[in-house]
Design an enzyme around this catalytic site. Structure first.
Site, mmCIF file in Angstrom:
data_model
loop_
_atom_site.group_PDB
_atom_site.id
_atom_site.type_symbol
_atom_site.label_atom_id
_atom_site.label_comp_id
_atom_site.label_asym_id
_atom_site.label_seq_id
_atom_site.Cartn_x
_atom_site.Cartn_y
_atom_site.Cartn_z
ATOM 1 N N SER A 24 22.908 5.395 -12.693
ATOM 2 C CA SER A 24 23.139 6.331 -11.582
ATOM 3 C C SER A 24 22.484 7.677 -11.857
ATOM 4 O O SER A 24 21.854 8.278 -10.976
ATOM 5 C CB SER A 24 24.649 6.553 -11.385
ATOM 6 O OG SER A 24 25.268 5.369 -10.979
ATOM 7 N N ARG A 28 19.067 9.590 -9.965
ATOM 8 C CA ARG A 28 19.209 10.948 -9.406
ATOM 9 C C ARG A 28 18.267 11.934 -10.079
ATOM 10 O O ARG A 28 17.769 12.868 -9.439
ATOM 11 C CB ARG A 28 20.673 11.386 -9.530
ATOM 12 C CG ARG A 28 21.597 10.656 -8.538
ATOM 13 C CD ARG A 28 23.035 10.698 -9.024
ATOM 14 N NE ARG A 28 24.002 10.222 -8.043
ATOM 15 C CZ ARG A 28 24.319 8.936 -7.820
ATOM 16 N NH1 ARG A 28 23.699 7.982 -8.490
ATOM 17 N NH2 ARG A 28 25.233 8.618 -6.921
ATOM 18 N N SER A 168 32.706 5.611 -1.339
ATOM 19 C CA SER A 168 31.366 5.240 -1.794
ATOM 20 C C SER A 168 30.575 6.469 -2.210
ATOM 21 O O SER A 168 30.291 7.351 -1.394
ATOM 22 C CB SER A 168 30.614 4.501 -0.679
ATOM 23 O OG SER A 168 29.228 4.462 -0.995
ATOM 24 N N ASP A 315 32.227 -0.903 -10.873
ATOM 25 C CA ASP A 315 31.165 -1.786 -11.374
ATOM 26 C C ASP A 315 31.629 -2.649 -12.544
ATOM 27 O O ASP A 315 30.872 -3.498 -13.022
ATOM 28 C CB ASP A 315 29.950 -0.956 -11.803
ATOM 29 C CG ASP A 315 29.221 -0.359 -10.607
ATOM 30 O OD1 ASP A 315 29.406 -0.871 -9.482
ATOM 31 O OD2 ASP A 315 28.473 0.614 -10.792
ATOM 32 N N ARG A 346 31.094 -10.193 -5.602
ATOM 33 C CA ARG A 346 31.592 -10.297 -6.984
ATOM 34 C C ARG A 346 32.998 -10.893 -7.070
ATOM 35 O O ARG A 346 33.415 -11.295 -8.157
ATOM 36 C CB ARG A 346 31.548 -8.926 -7.669
ATOM 37 C CG ARG A 346 30.128 -8.541 -7.997
ATOM 38 C CD ARG A 346 30.013 -7.241 -8.744
ATOM 39 N NE ARG A 346 28.636 -7.057 -9.161
ATOM 40 C CZ ARG A 346 28.111 -5.885 -9.514
ATOM 41 N NH1 ARG A 346 28.846 -4.796 -9.495
ATOM 42 N NH2 ARG A 346 26.853 -5.821 -9.894
#
Ligand code: S3P
Length: 432
Positions: A24, A28, A168, A315, A346
């Site tokens: 992540s 970025r 999110s 995750d 998942r």
């Protein structure tokens, strides 16, 4: 050709290890560096397929990026309005973060663009970003709610106050990135805490961002290039945390892992299950907290996972389901419907895999019940999901017979070198 792995029982995990940089944060660092003024120097960048998709997209829009080896990157920022129209559609590969965040960033450009990805990415919901961006005045077209996505440039954007419908970080970040180009302030209200790397990094680039009580406010303004060091990815460390708990020979140390509290829900969940994990030598890489984790092997007990921890461990559920399968008693997960729209479904894919190993796994719309017990061997289809593949590699440490894991190429999207690192620290894992 799709690779398969064979994970053999009996491995014992030991030693001190480091995991690659945070995915992540790496995405970025390139995006913000690309629209900053001046140079951004990044250390510890994750050179995985997902982050390289972001890198190539920025290069296609005229950003100069120098790869100096071993995760050292220099980005020559072009300023907020300095990107140029790419000559072709932008391929985001398997990367949900790339497609969601770029959709926000590209709304503020003078040119139009199109974004697409691999078969998994083409199934992922995009209206969740298109809708709030349209409220800001952007023109974003999805294809029946999914990629390909086209973003029409040259629109005037206005700051909005938006209540996120789902917790999110990708949607929040897309709105904040569009907010850089908007007139007035942009506010995002979250239903639950989600990872806040975008907010922290925007501040490091000199943007005014205020966060409190599930409310993030951003004021548009230029970004100034800076130096960043990427922490080890907690989500990659997660496989070794669970491996050490289930099959450690002694304490296992995982060094320089990002421990941003919006990411470490797995530690809380595993501790509720009885795990001993110490967070040592806490320090900071810029605005991101980092620590060395000491993980002690020991038995786990099934629990009802607190719903409030779900977004903080979003995750990590594939490997948590493996921990639950090896625990004593029943583990129940609820409030995790988002797992159905990740790189794979998942919930469905983990239930199918655990059942193939003889585990009682009862999926529901928003979670799963897993009854801990013995894991047999079997053949697992990872459905091209990197985290599913690595989770079943961990399961092989404690199964009674070998586990064959199919469709493992996508491990390179987040964790290049997983196979070698796992073998070095004691997994009996090999290409099949
Ligand atoms: C990410 C946010 C999460 C996470 C993903 C990476 C990010 O997705 O699952 O792997 O970098 O912002 P959502 O924001 O869709 O929950």
């Amino acid at each position: 050709m799709q690779a398969s792995w064979r994970s053999e029982p009996g491995g014992r995990v030991s030693g001190t290890l480091t995991v690659p940089g945070d995915k992540s944060v790496s995405h970025r660092s390139l995006m913000l560096g690309g629209v900053a003024e001046g140079l951004t120097r990044v250390q510890g960048f994750l050179e995985s397929e997902d982050c390289l998709a972001t890198l190539r997209a920025l290069e296609a829009m005229g950003v100069g990026i120098e790869r100096q080896g071993s995760g050292a990157i220099v980005v020559r920022g072009r300023g907020l309005s300095g990107l140029s129209q790419p000559a072709h559609s932008l391929d985001m590969g398997n990367a949900g973060t790339a497609i969601r965040l770029f959709t926000g960033l590209l709304c503020g450009q003078r040119f139009s663009s199109e974004l697409f990805g691999d078969a998994s990415l083409m199934k992922r919901p995009m209206e969740r970003v298109a809708r709030p961006l349209s409220d800001m005045g952007a023109m974003v077209h999805t294809t029946d709610g999914r990629p390909p996505v086209t973003v029409e440039g040259g629109r005037l954007l206005r700051g909005i106050q938006h209540h996120l419908e789902v917790a999110s970080a990708q949607v929040k970040s897309a709105i904040l990135l569009a907010g850089l180009y908007a007139e007035g302030e942009t506010t995002v209200l979250e239903p639950a805490v989600t990872r806040d790397h975008t907010e922290r990094m925007l501040r490091a680039f000199g943007v005014r961002v205020e966060s409190s009580d599930l409310r993030v406010r951003l004021w548009p303004g230029p970004l100034t290039g800076c130096d960043l060091t990427v922490p080890g990815d907690f989500s990659s460390a997660a496989f070794f945390i669970v491996a050490a708990l289930l099959a450690g020979e002694g304490p296992v140390e995982i060094r320089a892992v990002g421990v941003n509290p919006t990411r470490t829900g797995l530690l809380d969940i595993l501790r509720l299950m009885g795990a001993r994990i110490e967070v040592c030598n806490q320090r900071r890489y810029g605005d991101e907290p980092v620590a060395d984790l000491h993980v002690y092997p020991g038995p786990l007990n099934g629990i009802d996972v607190p719903v409030g921890l779900v977004p903080l461990a979003i995750d990590e559920f594939p490997v948590l389901f493996v921990a639950a399968a090896a625990a004593r008693g029943v583990t129940r997960v609820t409030g995790a419907a988002e797992l159905r729209v990740k790189e794979s479904d998942r919930i469905g894919v983990m239930a199918e895999g655990l059942r193939a190993l003889g585990v009682r796994a009862e999926p529901s719309a928003d979670g799963m019940l897993v009854e801990g017990g013995d894991l047999q061997g079997g053949v697992i289809d990872s459905h091209g999901d990197h985290r599913i593949a690595m989770s079943f590699a961990v399961a092989g440490l404690v199964s009674h017979q070998p586990i064959q894991i199919d469709d493992t190429n996508n491990v390179a999207t987040s964790f290049p070198g997983f196979l070698d690192l796992a073998r070095t620290c004691g997994f009996r894992l090999a290409p099949a």
